[in-house]
Design a protein around this motif. Structure first.
Motif: not given
Length: 419
Positions: A233-247
């Motif tokens: 697949v074409d996999m996208m990737r963020m350059e930097e860490a970002a804040s997201m809600r997680y559980f």
């Protein structure tokens, strides 16, 4: 053909996506969410729609389709319009399946109207549209109360249509196409001779990620379908860490990927093993609520596939019947008794069609969908007057209609014996 397998990135997306009646958003507008406290009936509407979404999600997982994508909100809206044409036991089935146990039909209609207004104004950076329209057999007359309700509560256009004209199918298809940015095309194949009404709901969503992916970081990478099977697949990737809600709970991980101001997000659920279906068999709306309430902010460098998926269900009848909506799918004089202002042949839902598309890329997501509820009547041929033959002995009387007094009474048994 339909494709159905749990793709929870897609399926759960619409648990968080609700609609509005017009376009909103613009590049020059400030990204400030318009928040207010929801009214009690609005909260009930959200709960009803979400419970229905989970019910439908589990029902559709019973098939073996590999991917799926649908808008439970659109389906819920279309059926919510149809609910106003019914009463008695048929109405109770609609209430049960649409999860309206906590409020009456009038309250639900009012909630649909006010919640729509709230969602319309929620995020100026999100393009969000929902429209409703009803086409009916033009020779017939729509019940005034039904027409007033769907116009006021759902903003629905109500228009007569020549069901016998082969070109009329284009009227409905073109309207759906216009209300989905040209993405949902030729949804309705034909209009059968016994069609009485079409209740249609298109929805369109387009939003940028709050934290965008850089296209230069997208690379071909493996997507693991099973322990021994992978696809590229074409996999996208963020350059930097970002804040997201997680559980995290019991081997399942839940993440909210925010759009724009963060008022809308894509919720995803993934398993640490290849047993996602098994772990989600008993997953409920209460579970989802708990996860959302207990999710906390965490930093991630997100990787996710870039993809485009279209999923069409040509006939949802069996799935909706399995949820408990049975009576409306069988011709009966008890169905849709409040739809038209005159007596009709027994009516029924002949088809519920749903078409949905999603495209996810580095910028964000675009997702149109539409639902068609086709209401038909039993085709028994043209009505002929009954021939009432007085061709055997009969009793007759002369009477006063107003008082009921019988002035004369007699019997004719053998006319040949008369003078």
């Amino acid at each position: 053909m339909m494709n159905r397998q749990p793709n929870l990135t897609c399926a759960l997306f619409y648990l968080f996506l609700l609609g509005s009646c017009d376009w909103i958003g613009g590049e020059g507008e400030p990204a400030t969410p318009n928040l207010r406290v929801l009214q009690a009936e609005e909260q009930e509407m959200v709960v009803s729609s979400s419970r229905f979404a989970m019910d439908l999600f589990h029902q559709l997982q019973k098939s073996e389709d590999v991917n799926q994508f649908f808008s439970p909100y659109s389906i819920h809206q279309a059926l919510s319009m149809a609910i106003n044409g019914n009463e008695g036991e048929v109405l109770e089935e609609f209430i049960q399946v649409l999860r309206y146990g906590g409020m009456g039909v009038e309250e639900a209609n009012e909630a649909a109207q006010s919640l729509t207004k709230f969602l319309l104004e929620l995020d100026p950076k999100v393009r969000l549209s929902i429209a409703n329209a009803i086409w009916y057999k033009q020779e017939w007359e729509v019940h005034p109360e039904f027409e007033e309700t769907v116009r006021n509560s759902f903003g629905a256009e109500v228009v007569g249509l020549d069901m016998g004209n082969p070109q009329s199918v284009n009227v409905i298809n073109n309207w759906i196409e216009q209300n989905t940015e040209g993405l949902i095309k030729d949804m309705l194949d034909a209009i059968p001779a016994n069609a009485a009404m079409y209740l249609v709901n298109p929805i369109y969503f387009k939003a940028d990620w709050k934290y965008r992916f850089n296209a230069s970081n997208t690379r071909e990478a493996p997507f693991h379908v099973s322990p021994g099977d992978e696809v590229a697949v074409d996999m996208m990737r963020m350059e930097e860490a970002a804040s997201m809600r997680y559980f995290s709970d019991g081997g399942l991980e839940y993440l909210e990927i925010p759009y724009s101001t963060g008022q809308y997000n894509m919720g995803v659920i993934i398993s640490d093993e290849f047993d996602l279906d098994d772990k989600l068999q008993d997953f409920s709306f209460e579970d989802l609520e708990y996860w959302r309430e207990n999710a906390t902010e965490a930093n991630f460098i997100l990787q996710m596939p870039k993809f485009k998926l279209r999923y069409k269900m040509e006939k949802m009848n069996e799935d909706l019947m399995a949820l408990g909506l049975e009576k409306p799918f069988y011709p009966s004089p008890m169905n849709f008794t409040k739809l038209f202002a005159h007596p009709t042949d027994p009516m029924y839902i002949s088809r519920v069609i749903h078409d949905a598309l999603i495209e996810v890329d580095e910028r964000g997501s675009e997702a149109p969908a539409a639902t068609i509820v086709e209401v038909s009547y039993t085709s028994v041929g043209p009505h002929q007057p009954r021939v009432f033959a007085l061709d055997k002995p009969f009793v007759f009387l002369i009477q006063d209609k107003h008082s009921g007094a019988i002035l004369f009474m007699g019997k004719l048994g053998d006319p040949s014996l008369l003078n």
